[in-house]
Write a protein that holds these residues in place. Sequence first.
Motif, short mmCIF file in Angstrom:
data_model
loop_
_atom_site.label_atom_id
_atom_site.label_comp_id
_atom_site.label_asym_id
_atom_site.label_seq_id
_atom_site.Cartn_x
_atom_site.Cartn_y
_atom_site.Cartn_z
N PHE A 241 0.85 -1.24 0.02
CA PHE A 241 -0.02 0.06 -0.08
C PHE A 241 0.81 1.32 -0.16
CE2 PHE A 241 -1.85 3.59 2.52
CZ PHE A 241 -2.49 3.78 1.54
N TRP A 242 1.76 1.24 0.84
CA TRP A 242 2.35 2.71 0.91
C TRP A 242 3.30 2.94 -0.08
CZ3 TRP A 242 0.72 5.82 4.26
CH2 TRP A 242 -0.22 5.47 5.31
N LEU B 159 1.09 4.01 -3.11
CA LEU B 159 0.35 5.21 -2.81
C LEU B 159 1.71 6.29 -2.76
CD1 LEU B 159 -1.84 7.27 -1.53
CD2 LEU B 159 -0.68 6.87 0.82
N GLY B 160 2.87 6.08 -2.45
CA GLY B 160 3.78 6.82 -2.87
C GLY B 160 4.33 7.02 -4.40
#
Length: 116
Positions: free
Chosen positions: A87-88, A91-92
């Motif tokens: 996820f991170w 997202l990034g």
Amino acid sequence: MLFLALKALISGILIAAASTLAKRYPGFGALVASLPLVSVLGMIWLWGEKPDPANMANHVGATFWYILPSLPMFLAIPALLRSGVGFWLSLGLGCGFTIALYAGMVAIAPRFGISL
């Protein structure tokens, strides 16, 4: 200062409501999140502070042009997540891609007579 606190409170409640809805009803939460609530609230707050039709027209027109480069992020993030990217990182990468597209818009728009 009170007006700023009121704006923050109302905006925060809307964001919290969208994320709370999304936990139980992902499609409905997405619908609420996709509404241009931030843009509409921004127009209301701006008009309340500076009721100038020309300024508002410029603001809303520029908002349209900035929305366009943000749309691919909503395709890139789900594609990354479905391919196993965390996820991170997804997202990034999605945000980084959007920033690059914003920079491109800022560079290219004046060539087409678009004022941002």
